[in-house]
Design a protein around this motif. Structure first.
Motif, mmCIF file in Angstrom:
data_model
loop_
_atom_site.group_PDB
_atom_site.id
_atom_site.type_symbol
_atom_site.label_atom_id
_atom_site.label_comp_id
_atom_site.label_asym_id
_atom_site.label_seq_id
_atom_site.Cartn_x
_atom_site.Cartn_y
_atom_site.Cartn_z
ATOM 1 N N ILE A 1 0.894 -1.148 0.019
ATOM 2 C CA ILE A 1 -0.029 -0.036 0.136
ATOM 3 C C ILE A 1 0.846 1.348 0.030
ATOM 4 O O ILE A 1 1.565 1.664 1.121
ATOM 5 N N GLU A 2 1.069 1.985 -1.155
ATOM 6 C CA GLU A 2 1.750 3.101 -1.150
ATOM 7 C C GLU A 2 0.953 4.360 -1.667
ATOM 8 O O GLU A 2 0.040 4.333 -2.184
ATOM 9 N N ALA A 3 1.112 5.486 -0.861
ATOM 10 C CA ALA A 3 0.719 6.512 -0.771
ATOM 11 C C ALA A 3 1.108 7.869 -1.432
ATOM 12 O O ALA A 3 2.231 7.981 -1.603
ATOM 13 N N ASP A 4 -0.039 8.527 -2.169
ATOM 14 C CA ASP A 4 0.539 9.876 -2.774
ATOM 15 C C ASP A 4 -0.326 10.984 -1.933
ATOM 16 O O ASP A 4 -1.670 11.168 -2.295
ATOM 17 N N ALA A 5 0.170 11.329 -0.900
ATOM 18 C CA ALA A 5 -0.571 12.240 0.026
ATOM 19 C C ALA A 5 -1.166 13.441 -0.684
ATOM 20 O O ALA A 5 -2.287 13.851 -0.295
ATOM 21 N N TRP B 1 -0.556 -3.065 6.206
ATOM 22 C CA TRP B 1 -1.096 -1.792 6.647
ATOM 23 C C TRP B 1 -0.074 -0.804 5.917
ATOM 24 O O TRP B 1 1.230 -1.079 5.656
ATOM 25 N N SER B 2 -0.674 0.403 5.907
ATOM 26 C CA SER B 2 0.428 1.518 5.576
ATOM 27 C C SER B 2 0.027 2.813 6.298
ATOM 28 O O SER B 2 -1.206 2.801 6.537
ATOM 29 N N GLN B 3 0.940 3.590 6.667
ATOM 30 C CA GLN B 3 0.541 4.909 7.298
ATOM 31 C C GLN B 3 1.520 5.963 6.830
ATOM 32 O O GLN B 3 2.554 5.840 6.215
ATOM 33 N N PHE B 4 0.955 6.971 6.327
ATOM 34 C CA PHE B 4 1.500 8.313 5.950
ATOM 35 C C PHE B 4 0.920 9.529 6.367
ATOM 36 O O PHE B 4 -0.246 9.626 6.872
#
Length: 988
Positions: free
Chosen positions: A583-587, A674-677
């Motif tokens: 799970i990769e984010a682009d905030a 999980w992923s956190q950003f």
């Protein structure tokens, strides 16, 4: 002068041959309609100091053993008060004089009286031993059945004509040392005894002698091929597939394949004239194609562990409930593969792997590592006298385990050097089972295998291997053959003590290079034996705790589980590193990219949720719609629009993938990935700490003190003595940690042992020289040189204290002096406070410990704990318990009073009821006693942990170089208890 007597025939326990009298090896099955009698339970037992101390009269019916001890079988007799366990890793605990063993050879005589069930039909029967260490001689009703070795392999004897309805006498003489001991040097406790089941099995006329289930799967058309070879011939029925076919005849039908991710099994029955055996059939095909290991046409990635069989109270006697617990823990921590180091496990374990889904590398009961100590002279694997024993061990493994779909590779053994015997084993296995690839790590030429395997190759070497650019072999043909093989790390990530570090970097290599197909972390569980102190405190013993003349200390404790099967921080880290969903984010765009990293399963079994937090408190949460992505597919998913930040604190997104429904291995809601950003990423550089209110000016007071806001300092040293009326010790610059096992490094590589180098440099005995204390304006400035004796190295430290309101702030600047070539263990402040402040709230990484190269599983949140729960109980005490990325922490008493600490930048927090020096001196957990001070470590930086107890050193990016550093902490007195905390769920 006396001449030695002429050499006579070897006693049976020294003969290199595998034994006498046993039936040919065959498949194992758990149940059939043939009757079985479990002969476990209370046996009479007598221990002798040598093999010939007692005659064989005990085996005769009528022998009076009423004065013997009573022993529970299965068991190891040293764990029942008869003798002592002993641990060595490599060295044989007896002279290397093959095939001879010492006259001092503990020998256990076992007696079991039993009656047959009233409805026992008579006729043929088999007596089966599933595991005896290391050599057994067996009698039934006075008749000798034979002798067998191969401790972790089955042996069966025909006994039908000897059985009586009542008063049967089974006698077994077990020798701790035998020629077989030279083949079983497997880095574990030496523990003799009958440690697996003993079973009497009826063999009716026409019953199954042996069978081999061949199940293939063609991924191009979805068809499965089934053929069951059986002696004698019979029929196979598979109701779900509508099959009722003769044995020996193939059939092709549409099927759903078996894999570790989707362990599809079909219930079946094998029937002959005399027996019916229930089967569970899994269709799958294993192959090495185009230099890649594939199952059902797909490359697989092994997220594996090495598993010894171990229980802290019973040694290698492991009950079915514990085996199931192991498999469930593996599945719940995203582990998909097991190497059965270094012997075949109890067969029931493989049934669980079939049922719940694990890839298995099944390893033969073979290791001759101790011959390395003598330059491999006399190594049995290159001595033709031992070849029959090697072939016997290979056959007993393959025949027993051949019908398990979970078994995808055979391993010839472990750390045996090279030799013709290994080649003979590989040739026999290929002849018997041409489908499964063969593994063996000890021969770099890979001449006899299908998979290139290494242990503890570092990251850089794995990168080269991934590119098929490894160091060439001299033999061009062998070199070309090896480069065309898939690559597996049969051991990596040595999980001894605090660690292993660098797992995420290995995983990145596995994903980047098709050839690199993962590996097996060493190992699953610490082999600590449970003991109690005189006052009843429990602890775990390791090598040397039983008076062994040779031992390898706590090297036997190198697992991802503590001996009581509590997951270590290393297992929690591994779960995060190998999670099968990325799970990769682009905030800034408000999206996440979800990628399915499974090899076979789509994402239909998972549900996705999000949480939006500010300052550690949940502002909103909801579901995220993610398509049922096929393996390898990705999708960009939009997050919901959130309102502007409310100013309550740092804003964070957390996206979780959990099981949508109950499975056989975990309930619905179990977290898989999980992923956190951050909405606005935290700047990690030093910033000034906010100081609301008017600055206080320092003033001199009676008794040689300086008062600055709530702080009272020693005017001559600049050391803080009281804060808000509370006596404190320090804070002072600290660079030392109680060395971890990985700092101690490998005995065979002393120049790589940081512990020795750190101590030689004096980092464990740093001294503080006050250079200057300056009182002026609104600050108190203390300049200190921190340095070890006998060295010109130093750390010049400038601590600038200031105060506003009820806050006291220290800004620290550190500048190294001299030529520092070693990394620092840590860099930060240590202080002592009242031990009653043992309730801790913090906003930062958690819930468990983390270090620079083991922080993947640390997620930002608000957490609460007591100090005791922050300690990680490594079997040999060492540095532990750090929490990463802490923004603030509050230490409270029961009444709510206490101390708040804010850090700039975020810091590493470690709290202990004992000092680093006491932790360093402890050998076992019971040596640690609260010292009357709560020691608070506020670290700007920590050195990584690596896995150098046996594997690579800390990677360069995680080494703590002595370099200029700036950081600050603010201390505030607390009165009333804080508000309730929201705590993110701890990974299961």
């Amino acid at each position: 002068m006396h001449e030695a007597p002429p050499a006579g025939p070897l006693p049976y326990y020294e003969d290199p041959s595998p034994g006498t009298g046993a039936l040919p090896p065959r498949a194992w099955w758990a149940h059939s309609d043939a009757r079985r009698v479990n002969l476990g339970g209370a046996w009479r037992f007598r221990l002798s100091a040598s093999a010939g101390a007692e005659d064989e009269s005990f085996a005769r019916p009528g022998f009076d053993a009423s004065r013997w001890d009573v022993l529970p079988v299965p068991c190891h007799w040293p764990l029942q008060g008869h003798g002592m366990p002993a641990y060595t890793n490599v060295r044989y605990p007896f002279p290397v004089d093959p095939p001879h063993v010492p006259t001092e050879n503990p020998t256990g005589d076992h007696l079991r009286h039993f009656d047959l069930p009233d409805d026992w039909p008579g006729g043929a029967a088999v007596l089966r031993f599933d595991g005896v260490e290391s050599c057994a001689r067996v009698w039934l009703n006075g008749a000798e059945l034979g002798v067998f070795k191969g401790s972790r392999l089955p042996a069966e004897f025909e006994v039908g004509e000897l059985l009586r309805p009542r008063g049967n006498v089974l006698a077994v003489r077990v020798h701790q040392w035998s020629s077989g001991s030279y083949l079983e040097d497997q880095d574990m406790w030496w523990l003799p005894g009958i440690f697996r089941d003993v079973t009497l099995i009826e063999r009716p006329e026409g019953s199954v002698t042996d069978f081999f289930v061949h199940c293939g799967y063609d991924h191009t058309n979805g068809l499965g091929t089934l053929r069951v070879d059986c002696e004698p011939r019979g029929t196979v029925t598979v109701p779900e597939l509508g099959l009722d076919i003769p044995t020996g005849e193939p059939v092709i039908v549409p099927v759903e394949p078996w894999s570790a991710e989707v362990p599809r099994l079909y219930d079946a029955e094998l029937a002959t004239e005399g027996e019916r055996i229930p089967l569970r059939i899994g269709f799958r095909t294993v192959a090495v194609e185009d230099g890649v290991l594939k199952v059902n046409g797909r490359r697989i990635l092994l997220r594996g562990v090495n598993r010894h069989e171990f229980d802290p109270d019973h040694g290698r006697t492991v009950d079915p409930e514990t085996m199931r617990r192991d498999v469930l823990l593996m599945k719940r921590h995203n582990i998909n593969a097991v190497r059965t180091s270094h012997y075949p496990p109890q067969p029931a374990f493989l049934e669980l792997c079939d049922e719940l889904g694990l890839w298995v590398l099944d390893e033969c009961d073979l290791e001759t590592h101790g011959f390395e100590e003598v330059g491999w002279r006399g190594n049995p694997v290159d001595d033709e006298r031992w070849t029959p024993a090697l072939l016997d061990r290979a056959a007993r493994m393959v025949e027993r385990d051949k019908n398990h779909p979970s078994v995808i590779m055979w391993s010839l053994g472990n750390e045996c050097g090279t030799g013709r015997g290994l080649s003979a084993m590989a040739a026999w296995i290929r002849e018997r089972d041409a489908v499964r690839p063969i593994h063996y790590e000890g021969d770099l030429s890979s001449a006899d295998v299908d998979v290139y395997s290494r242990m503890y190759a570092d990251h850089a070497e794995c990168e080269r291997i991934g590119r098929r650019e490894e160091h060439p072999l001299e033999d061009a043909a062998l070199d070309a053959r090896r480069r065309a093989m898939p690559f597996v790390l049969c051991e990596y990530g040595h999980a001894m003590g605090n660690g292993p570090g660098g797992l995420g970097e290995y995983q990145a290599i596995f994903h980047a290079h098709e050839r690199c197909q993962g590996g097996f972390v060493w190992e699953w569980i610490d082999h600590g034996l449970r003991r109690r102190t005189a006052d009843g405190r429990s602890y775990f013993a390791y090598g040397g705790d039983f008076g062994e003349e040779l031992h390898d200390g706590n090297f036997v404790c190198d697992g991802l589980l503590f001996p009581d099967r509590t997951p270590s921080p290393g297992l929690v880290e591994l779960k995060k590193v190998v999670e099968p969903v990325r799970i990769e984010a682009d905030a800034r765009r408000g999206t996440v990219t979800v990628t399915n990293l499974h090899d076979f399963a789509d994402l239909s079994g998972l549900s996705f949720g999000w949480v939006y937090e500010e300052g550690g408190e949940v502002s909103d949460e909801g579901r995220l719609k993610v398509p049922a992505l096929a393996p390898g597919e990705s999708a960009v998913v939009e997050l919901p629009l959130m309102p502007r930040a409310t100013g309550r604190g740092e804003a964070l997104w957390t996206v979780r993938a959990v099981l949508a429904e109950d499975t056989a291995w975990a309930p619905a809601g179990h977290e898989v990935a999980w992923s956190q950003f951050a909405v606005d990423p935290v700047v990690r550089g030093a910033r000034s700490v906010a100081r609301p209110g008017k600055p206080h000016a320092p003033r001199r007071a009676e008794g040689g003190m300086v008062v600055l806001g709530p702080g009272v300092f020693d005017a001559s040293t600049g050391v803080l003595r009281y804060f808000n009326g509370i006596q404190v010790t320090g804070p002072a610059l600290d660079v030392w940690r109680a060395p971890i096992d990985n700092d101690r490094g490998m005995d065979w590589y002393p120049q790589g042992q940081l512990d020795r180098q750190w101590r030689a440099s004096g980092l464990h005995r740093m001294r503080h020289r006050v250079v200057r204390v300056t009182v002026g304006g609104d600050t108190l400035t203390v300049v200190t040189r921190v340095a070890p004796a006998a060295s010109d190295l130093g750390l010049r430290t400038v601590s600038t204290w200031s105060s506003t309101g009820d806050r006291l702030t220290v800004a620290v600047d550190v500048t190294p002096e001299g030529e520092w070539t070693l990394p620092l263990p840590r860099l930060g402040l240590r202080m002592g406070v009242c031990p009653t402040m043992d309730q801790v709230d913090w906003f930062g990484g958690g819930p468990g410990e983390a270090y620079p190269d083991t922080r993947a599983a640390s997620r930002i949140g608000r957490y609460r704990s007591d100090v005791d729960a922050l300690q990680t109980p490594y079997v040999r005490p060492q540095e532990n318990g750090a929490r990463a990325d802490v923004r603030w922490a509050e230490l409270r008493r029961v009444d709510g009073s206490g101390l708040r600490i804010d850090g700039t930048p975020p810091f590493w927090m470690t709290l202990r009821p004992w000092s680093t020096e006491e932790l360093d001196a402890a050998e076992h957990t019971h040596d640690l006693v609260p010292s009357g001070t709560l020691w608070v470590h506020l670290d700007h930086a920590l050195h990584g942990v690596g896995s150098h107890a046996c594997g690579p050193e800390v990677l360069p990016e995680f080494r703590l170089a002595a370099a200029p550093a700036t950081f600050a902490f603010t201390f505030t007195a607390l009165g009333d208890p804080g508000a309730p905390l929201h705590t993110l769920p701890e990974p299961s």
